[in-house]
Each structure stands twice: as structure tokens, then as C-alpha cells.
Design an enzyme around this catalytic site. Structure first.
Site, PDB file in Angstrom:
ATOM      1  N   HIS A  67       0.815  -1.212   0.000  1.00 57.33           N
ATOM      2  CA  HIS A  67       0.000   0.000   0.000  1.00 57.33           C
ATOM      3  C   HIS A  67       0.852   1.266   0.000  1.00 57.33           C
ATOM      4  O   HIS A  67       0.326   2.371  -0.132  1.00 57.33           O
ATOM      5  CB  HIS A  67      -0.967   0.004   1.192  1.00 57.33           C
ATOM      6  CG  HIS A  67      -0.311   0.169   2.513  1.00 57.33           C
ATOM      7  ND1 HIS A  67       0.165  -0.899   3.243  1.00 57.33           N
ATOM      8  CD2 HIS A  67      -0.038   1.276   3.246  1.00 57.33           C
ATOM      9  CE1 HIS A  67       0.694  -0.451   4.369  1.00 57.33           C
ATOM     10  NE2 HIS A  67       0.589   0.863   4.388  1.00 57.33           N
ATOM     11  N   ASP A 115       0.143  -7.861   1.407  1.00 52.44           N
ATOM     12  CA  ASP A 115       0.572  -6.452   1.470  1.00 52.44           C
ATOM     13  C   ASP A 115       2.101  -6.347   1.530  1.00 52.44           C
ATOM     14  O   ASP A 115       2.675  -5.940   2.545  1.00 52.44           O
ATOM     15  CB  ASP A 115      -0.074  -5.789   2.695  1.00 52.44           C
ATOM     16  CG  ASP A 115       0.056  -4.276   2.678  1.00 52.44           C
ATOM     17  OD1 ASP A 115       0.537  -3.732   1.667  1.00 52.44           O
ATOM     18  OD2 ASP A 115      -0.307  -3.633   3.684  1.00 52.44           O
ATOM     19  N   SER A 209       4.069   1.723   8.581  1.00 51.45           N
ATOM     20  CA  SER A 209       3.761   0.681   7.603  1.00 51.45           C
ATOM     21  C   SER A 209       4.979   0.382   6.743  1.00 51.45           C
ATOM     22  O   SER A 209       5.706   1.279   6.333  1.00 51.45           O
ATOM     23  CB  SER A 209       2.616   1.139   6.695  1.00 51.45           C
ATOM     24  OG  SER A 209       1.443   1.323   7.434  1.00 51.45           O
TER      25      SER A 209
END
EC number: 3.4.21.-
Length: 265
Positions: A67, A115, A209
Site C-alpha cells: 500500500h 501487502d 507501515s
């Protein structure tokens, strides 16, 4: 008497407000890292602004979260390595342009499956005490719940959006998949390729992240993104395990190298 009750009410309101304003970032409850201690940490940046974390896994490759990709054929991302501070000069700090973004082909932005993102750098980096790859998990070993592993990043420290200039790090306990799939946790959303970690007011958050979860000196998982309140004990951090994707990682690196250096006819 009415005045006393009014004062008590004000005190209670202020107490609750103070509690709610305590840091709840992902690296909430963490501490400043030290120079050269986490030489694998990468800051993925766009226009000089930190967007995501990452982990250096080879001298030309960084692993992060899908992402974090720009979804552009011409990457506008740079990777900062060898840094503790995002802004201050440091002896080994380098910034390298990203040549190629390779998100996992099955990544689903809605449910956050697969991811993972590979970033090929425009050049091989010079290794130093502050710039060094970290090995990643390539054996199918189930890590015990309760084990404390390290997560680090420059992500959000408060609900107000405050982010640190200095790399933060934190030891978090792993949570069993059975617990994490309970209805009051993630209600069966955690797949066999994911793991949960964290505890009340100790977590990772927006901006972390893509960074690694490190157990016994090995990167075992990558911090996922997601819309949740950081530091909530029943909504702990979700991480994508690396081992199930080892073949994709190695094949992607090999194929990209062939594209960059085609064999002569």
C-alpha cells in the site's frame, strides 16, 4: 456544595481528556533508537517526506508494504538509509532513488492481503556500520505467542498526527492467530499469512507501515496498513509474514536483475 460538584466534574473531564491525548501512535510507548543499532531500517520518501518504513534485504533491494507503492510506471520514491534522524546530518546517511516498484501481484487494497512491496534501488548501496541488510525468515517456523519482537519506525506518535524526527523502536508481544481472530479482535480476518503483535498503548502506527517485525535478529513480518486506533489492545498491529512469500521475493529480484542486465545474444 454545587460549586464543589462543578469543580469535581471539571477535574474528571480534564483527567479523561489527558488520558485520551496520551501518545497512541504505532511505536507508541517506544523509545529513541541509537545510531548504527538498526542499520537495516529504511525511510521511504516522496518529495523528501517520509511515507513508509522498509527493510534493506540486499544491497539493491528494500522490502516494504504494497500500500506504500505509488502505482506509477516511473517511481517518484526515494529511500533514505543509514539514518536515525530524518532531518539532521549523519555520517552514513544516504538517499537513493527507487528504480522499480514491485507490489505483490495478488495484493488487495480492500482486505490488505499480500501487502508486500519490493523496491529495486537505482544503484547498489555501499554497506557501512549504519547501512546493512537484515536476513528475512525463509523457514516455515511457527513463532510462539507471547514472544517479544522488535518493531521500529518514524510513524505517528499521537492521534494529533505528531511524528518523530528520531527513529523509534519498541518490543511487542506476538498474539496467537486464534486470539486475534476472535470476534472482538479482528473476527476471522487474520489469515495464515498474517500475524498480530502489540499490547495496550504499545503499538506501531501511521507512517510505520512497511517496516519490519524483527524476532531474534531476523525480519519475520512487515507492518501492514489499516484503519484502526493505534494502541487498542483488541485491535493490535497486523503484520504480513515474509516466509510464505520467499519464492516471490527471490524470483522478483532475479527477474528484475535480468531485465536490468540482459544477456547478450
Amino acid at each position: 456544595m454545587n460549586v464543589s460538584w462543578a469543580l469535581l466534574a471539571v477535574v474528571l473531564v480534564l483527567t479523561v481528556a489527558t488520558y485520551e491525548c496520551r501518545p497512541r501512535g504505532r511505536i507508541l510507548g517506544g523509545q529513541d533508537s541509537k545510531a548504527e543499532v538498526r542499520p537495516y531500517m529504511a525511510s521511504i520518501q516522496q518529495n523528501g517526506i517520509h511515507q513508509c518504513g522498509g527493510v534493506l534485504i540486499a544491497d539493491k533491494w528494500v522490502l516494504s508494504a504494497a500500500h506504500c507503492a505509488t502505482n506509477s510506471s516511473n517511481s517518484s520514491l526515494n529511500v533514505m538509509l543509514g539514518a536515525i534522524s530524518l532531518s539532521k546530518p549523519e555520517k552514513y546517511k544516504i538517499v537513493v532513488k527507487v528504480l522499480r516498484e514491485i507490489p505483490h501481484p495478488l495484493y488487495n487494497s480492500t482486505i490488505k492481503h499480500h501487502d508486500l512491496l519490493l523496491l529495486e534501488l537505482s544503484e547498489k548501496v555501499t554497506l557501512s556500520p549504519a547501512v546493512n541488510p537484515l536476513p528475512f525468515q525463509n523457514e516455515n517456523i511457527d513463532i510462539s505467542a507471547g514472544k517479544r519482537c522488535l518493531v521500529a519506525g518514524w510513524g505517528q506518535m499521537r492521534l494529533t498526527g505528531k511524528k518523530p524526527d528520531t527513529l523509534q523502536e519498541l518490543w511487542v508481544p506476538l498474539i496467537s492467530r486464534d486470539v486475534c481472530n476472535r470476534r472482538n479482535y479482528y473476527d476471522n480476518e487474520i489469515t495464515a499469512n498474517m500475524i498480530c503483535a502489540g499490547e495496550s498503548r504499545k503499538d506501531s502506527c501511521e507512517g510505520d507501515s512497511g517496516g519490519p517485525l524483527v524476532c531474534d535478529g531476523i525480519a519475520v513480518a512487515i507492518v501492514q496498513g489499516g484503519f484502526r486506533k493505534c494502541g487498542n489492545p483488541t485491535k493490535p498491529g497486523i503484520y504480513t509474514l515474509i516466509e510464505p512469500y520467499k519464492s516471490w521475493i527471490m524470483e522478483s529480484m532475479y527477474n528484475a536483475t535480468l531485465q536490468s542486465n540482459p544477456s547478450p545474444l
